[in-house]
Design a protein around this motif. Sequence first.
Motif, PDB file in Angstrom:
ATOM      1  N   GLY A 285       0.758  -1.157   0.023  1.00 52.09           N
ATOM      2  CA  GLY A 285       0.038   0.073  -0.073  1.00 52.09           C
ATOM      3  C   GLY A 285       0.778   1.288   0.035  1.00 52.09           C
ATOM      4  O   GLY A 285       0.438   2.347  -0.559  1.00 52.09           O
ATOM      5  N   SER A 286       1.927   1.203   0.702  1.00 49.93           N
ATOM      6  CA  SER A 286       3.027   2.247   0.751  1.00 49.93           C
ATOM      7  C   SER A 286       4.270   1.871   0.673  1.00 49.93           C
ATOM      8  O   SER A 286       4.561   0.909   1.031  1.00 49.93           O
ATOM      9  CB  SER A 286       2.563   3.291   2.133  1.00 49.93           C
TER      10      SER A 286
ATOM     11  N   MET B 228       2.803  14.689  -2.426  1.00 53.48           N
ATOM     12  CA  MET B 228       3.570  13.908  -1.505  1.00 53.48           C
ATOM     13  C   MET B 228       4.445  14.702  -0.582  1.00 53.48           C
ATOM     14  O   MET B 228       4.590  14.290   0.724  1.00 53.48           O
ATOM     15  CB  MET B 228       4.613  13.265  -2.596  1.00 53.48           C
ATOM     16  N   LYS B 229       4.945  15.886  -1.172  1.00 51.39           N
ATOM     17  CA  LYS B 229       5.570  16.839   0.017  1.00 51.39           C
ATOM     18  C   LYS B 229       4.752  17.403   1.021  1.00 51.39           C
ATOM     19  O   LYS B 229       5.104  17.097   2.313  1.00 51.39           O
ATOM     20  CB  LYS B 229       5.901  18.110  -0.735  1.00 51.39           C
TER      21      LYS B 229
ATOM     22  N   CYS C 256       4.956   4.876  -8.696  1.00 52.53           N
ATOM     23  CA  CYS C 256       4.588   4.445  -7.642  1.00 52.53           C
ATOM     24  C   CYS C 256       3.039   4.477  -7.607  1.00 52.53           C
ATOM     25  O   CYS C 256       2.215   3.586  -7.471  1.00 52.53           O
ATOM     26  CB  CYS C 256       5.074   5.127  -6.365  1.00 52.53           C
ATOM     27  N   LEU C 257       2.655   5.687  -8.112  1.00 52.59           N
ATOM     28  CA  LEU C 257       1.067   6.090  -8.342  1.00 52.59           C
ATOM     29  C   LEU C 257       0.359   5.285  -9.166  1.00 52.59           C
ATOM     30  O   LEU C 257      -0.625   4.484  -9.140  1.00 52.59           O
ATOM     31  CB  LEU C 257       0.770   7.412  -8.414  1.00 52.59           C
ATOM     32  N   LYS C 258       1.243   4.852 -10.189  1.00 55.99           N
ATOM     33  CA  LYS C 258       0.765   3.799 -11.553  1.00 55.99           C
ATOM     34  C   LYS C 258       0.638   2.677 -11.126  1.00 55.99           C
ATOM     35  O   LYS C 258      -0.587   1.975 -11.536  1.00 55.99           O
ATOM     36  CB  LYS C 258       1.593   3.835 -12.441  1.00 55.99           C
ATOM     37  N   GLU C 259       1.313   2.208  -9.833  1.00 59.55           N
ATOM     38  CA  GLU C 259       1.246   0.762  -9.444  1.00 59.55           C
ATOM     39  C   GLU C 259       0.261   0.819  -8.216  1.00 59.55           C
ATOM     40  O   GLU C 259       0.235  -0.134  -7.517  1.00 59.55           O
ATOM     41  CB  GLU C 259       2.519   0.301  -9.051  1.00 59.55           C
ATOM     42  N   GLU C 260      -0.616   2.049  -8.038  1.00 59.84           N
ATOM     43  CA  GLU C 260      -1.454   1.922  -7.045  1.00 59.84           C
ATOM     44  C   GLU C 260      -0.674   1.914  -5.374  1.00 59.84           C
ATOM     45  O   GLU C 260      -1.205   1.437  -4.728  1.00 59.84           O
ATOM     46  CB  GLU C 260      -2.593   1.261  -7.005  1.00 59.84           C
ATOM     47  N   ILE C 261       0.457   2.435  -5.487  1.00 61.50           N
ATOM     48  CA  ILE C 261       1.370   2.525  -4.285  1.00 61.50           C
ATOM     49  C   ILE C 261       1.525   3.837  -3.821  1.00 61.50           C
ATOM     50  O   ILE C 261       2.042   4.739  -4.570  1.00 61.50           O
ATOM     51  CB  ILE C 261       2.639   1.707  -4.469  1.00 61.50           C
ATOM     52  N   LEU C 262       1.161   4.186  -2.533  1.00 57.84           N
ATOM     53  CA  LEU C 262       1.343   5.645  -2.236  1.00 57.84           C
ATOM     54  C   LEU C 262       2.814   5.672  -1.669  1.00 57.84           C
ATOM     55  O   LEU C 262       3.400   5.190  -0.874  1.00 57.84           O
ATOM     56  CB  LEU C 262       0.448   5.873  -0.841  1.00 57.84           C
ATOM     57  N   PRO C 263       3.478   6.631  -2.388  1.00 62.13           N
ATOM     58  CA  PRO C 263       4.901   6.825  -2.196  1.00 62.13           C
ATOM     59  C   PRO C 263       5.087   7.891  -0.962  1.00 62.13           C
ATOM     60  O   PRO C 263       4.544   8.995  -0.804  1.00 62.13           O
ATOM     61  CB  PRO C 263       5.411   7.593  -3.368  1.00 62.13           C
ATOM     62  N   PHE C 264       5.974   7.615  -0.201  1.00 62.59           N
ATOM     63  CA  PHE C 264       6.603   8.620   0.886  1.00 62.59           C
ATOM     64  C   PHE C 264       8.097   8.686   0.888  1.00 62.59           C
ATOM     65  O   PHE C 264       8.796   7.922   1.415  1.00 62.59           O
ATOM     66  CB  PHE C 264       6.191   7.652   2.400  1.00 62.59           C
ATOM     67  N   ILE C 265       8.335   9.451  -0.139  1.00 61.04           N
ATOM     68  CA  ILE C 265       9.756   9.329  -0.775  1.00 61.04           C
ATOM     69  C   ILE C 265      10.228  10.737  -0.401  1.00 61.04           C
ATOM     70  O   ILE C 265       9.933  11.866  -0.613  1.00 61.04           O
ATOM     71  CB  ILE C 265       9.950   9.089  -2.233  1.00 61.04           C
TER      72      ILE C 265
ATOM     73  N   ARG D 139       1.964  15.550   2.159  1.00 61.41           N
ATOM     74  CA  ARG D 139       1.718  14.312   2.835  1.00 61.41           C
ATOM     75  C   ARG D 139       2.868  14.076   3.860  1.00 61.41           C
ATOM     76  O   ARG D 139       2.491  13.693   5.197  1.00 61.41           O
ATOM     77  CB  ARG D 139       1.538  13.263   2.042  1.00 61.41           C
ATOM     78  N   LEU D 140       4.145  14.163   3.504  1.00 60.23           N
ATOM     79  CA  LEU D 140       5.256  14.148   4.333  1.00 60.23           C
ATOM     80  C   LEU D 140       5.456  15.179   5.413  1.00 60.23           C
ATOM     81  O   LEU D 140       6.355  14.867   6.471  1.00 60.23           O
ATOM     82  CB  LEU D 140       6.684  14.097   3.586  1.00 60.23           C
ATOM     83  N   LYS D 141       4.808  16.301   5.454  1.00 59.95           N
ATOM     84  CA  LYS D 141       4.676  17.156   6.549  1.00 59.95           C
ATOM     85  C   LYS D 141       3.710  16.948   7.481  1.00 59.95           C
ATOM     86  O   LYS D 141       3.844  17.746   8.503  1.00 59.95           O
ATOM     87  CB  LYS D 141       4.879  18.506   5.765  1.00 59.95           C
ATOM     88  N   THR D 142       2.732  16.334   7.138  1.00 55.70           N
ATOM     89  CA  THR D 142       1.604  16.013   8.269  1.00 55.70           C
ATOM     90  C   THR D 142       2.151  15.129   9.317  1.00 55.70           C
ATOM     91  O   THR D 142       3.251  14.229   9.067  1.00 55.70           O
ATOM     92  CB  THR D 142       0.480  15.375   7.574  1.00 55.70           C
ATOM     93  N   GLN D 143       1.567  15.172  10.479  1.00 55.62           N
ATOM     94  CA  GLN D 143       2.118  14.350  11.631  1.00 55.62           C
ATOM     95  C   GLN D 143       1.949  12.963  11.278  1.00 55.62           C
ATOM     96  O   GLN D 143       2.730  12.156  11.748  1.00 55.62           O
ATOM     97  CB  GLN D 143       1.241  14.692  12.891  1.00 55.62           C
ATOM     98  N   ALA D 144       0.846  12.272  10.752  1.00 56.71           N
ATOM     99  CA  ALA D 144       0.696  11.041  10.177  1.00 56.71           C
ATOM    100  C   ALA D 144       1.750  10.669   9.382  1.00 56.71           C
ATOM    101  O   ALA D 144       2.363   9.412   9.455  1.00 56.71           O
ATOM    102  CB  ALA D 144      -0.957  10.655   9.792  1.00 56.71           C
ATOM    103  N   GLY D 145       1.990  11.513   8.178  1.00 61.80           N
ATOM    104  CA  GLY D 145       2.848  11.208   7.222  1.00 61.80           C
ATOM    105  C   GLY D 145       4.258  11.156   7.997  1.00 61.80           C
ATOM    106  O   GLY D 145       5.168  10.264   7.305  1.00 61.80           O
ATOM    107  N   ARG D 146       4.749  12.035   8.883  1.00 65.04           N
ATOM    108  CA  ARG D 146       5.891  11.903   9.475  1.00 65.04           C
ATOM    109  C   ARG D 146       6.197  10.637  10.400  1.00 65.04           C
ATOM    110  O   ARG D 146       7.181  10.197  10.411  1.00 65.04           O
ATOM    111  CB  ARG D 146       6.101  13.194  10.218  1.00 65.04           C
ATOM    112  N   ALA D 147       5.034  10.230  10.968  1.00 69.96           N
ATOM    113  CA  ALA D 147       5.126   8.892  11.637  1.00 69.96           C
ATOM    114  C   ALA D 147       5.148   7.748  10.704  1.00 69.96           C
ATOM    115  O   ALA D 147       5.972   6.973  11.318  1.00 69.96           O
ATOM    116  CB  ALA D 147       3.776   8.758  12.364  1.00 69.96           C
ATOM    117  N   ILE D 148       4.803   7.895   9.580  1.00 68.29           N
ATOM    118  CA  ILE D 148       4.967   6.654   8.803  1.00 68.29           C
ATOM    119  C   ILE D 148       6.162   6.632   8.329  1.00 68.29           C
ATOM    120  O   ILE D 148       7.147   5.673   8.130  1.00 68.29           O
ATOM    121  CB  ILE D 148       3.829   6.703   7.457  1.00 68.29           C
ATOM    122  N   TYR D 149       6.738   7.845   7.662  1.00 72.51           N
ATOM    123  CA  TYR D 149       8.145   7.587   6.937  1.00 72.51           C
ATOM    124  C   TYR D 149       9.221   7.607   8.296  1.00 72.51           C
ATOM    125  O   TYR D 149      10.250   6.830   7.798  1.00 72.51           O
ATOM    126  CB  TYR D 149       8.577   9.186   6.519  1.00 72.51           C
TER     127      TYR D 149
END
Length: 452
Positions: free
Chosen positions: A330-331, A387-388, A347-356, A390-400
Amino acid sequence: MSDTFRPVDRDTLFLLPPSMDDWLPEGHLARFVVEIVGQLDLTTIKSSYTGRGSKAHHPEMLLALLFYGYATGVFSSRKLEQATYDSVAFRYIAANDHPDHDTIATFRKRFLPLLTPLFVQILLIAQQMGCLKLGKVSLDGTKIKANASKHRSLSWKYACKLEKQLKAEVEDLLRQAEEADRSEKPDGLDIPAELARREERLSAIATAKTEIERRAAERHAEEQAEYEKKLAKRKTKEQETGKKARGKHPKPPEPGPKDKDQVNFTDDESRIMPISGGGFDQCYNAQASVDVETMLIVGQHLSQNPNDKQELNLALESLTALPEELGSVGSLLADAGYFSEANVESCLKEEILPFISVSRDGHNQSLKERFAEPAPLPEGADTVTQMKHRLKTQAGRAIYARRKCTVEPVFGIIKAVLGFRQFLLRGVESVRGEWNLVCIAWNLKRLHVLAA
């Protein structure tokens, strides 16, 4: 004082035959490896044996020997042979037999290409054991030293210089040979031997230069395609806006070899690469996709590219080719070395959410920075901007944040604990097989812990 210590008696014979089942405690890694290997489909490997000549060692035993060896830091075929005498665990796996190092080395080299399906079979066994369900995956790479010295490399600049020097020496030797009848030659000078030595070196240099030119042509073709892509994108943007595009005009790539382009004489398929801690060495780029929840390697490949940016698509290929029973990714978490707009789109083409990550994060952020939420996304934001954000949100930072504590420990344990810092084999195909073997061994070691 004789009753103080337990007696040491090495001469009394066993009254009953010893049972190998008593040699190891229940739950030992060696037992686990033998059990897993017994569940693998080895039809392809077994059918390769013709049955002629003396009886061969069973492939299940040799495979378990390799898996357990790589999982415990014993890689050399000679050390594996010796371990079947010295180690109870290896004796158990080998059933008290002792395959010689030539047999082990030949088996490894011969069947490495056939081990790739076994990597997936072990993941399926992990899923059946309830230990694996794909979801979030961390991707990273590590440079592993090739079985070659960087001092056995020849650069384009030095090759041209040395070629010129050797040709001049050949001309001088030929001149001395013509004058040998009229004048005395220096004592100890064997002109035919010296000529042969220089002709041999010139031949090796010519081969090296041909390989460097071939690589340069491949690089120029890739750079030219990227250059034309940038030009087309710039032209499209100018047509859409009716204004001249800002920024510098893309610079066309220069053809031909560069002075620092080089080839290695020991393993010409390895490449000089930057290594952690500074400096350069003759290496391969080993990649692993690690399941965040279990730290099992679910995808692996190896390349000759020093830059990780070109590795994401290969990682996606291996992840999307996994059986449906394992679930779907998923990610994908990756560091800044993998960032590019094209990789985000892939990543999006393969329906995978990128956290790069798009850049290296600074350390010791303030309390306000750590808990701040970004401003809302503007309408029509492109995929990279999304994506940028997403990475700045608290949820995104926790995943990354899970990336660093999943994939990096895998490489750390493989290198520092197991001691696998250099490939034993040479050539990119053989090395790919050996990296697959390392990843299988890691998964068995990790699965043993998860199943306990």
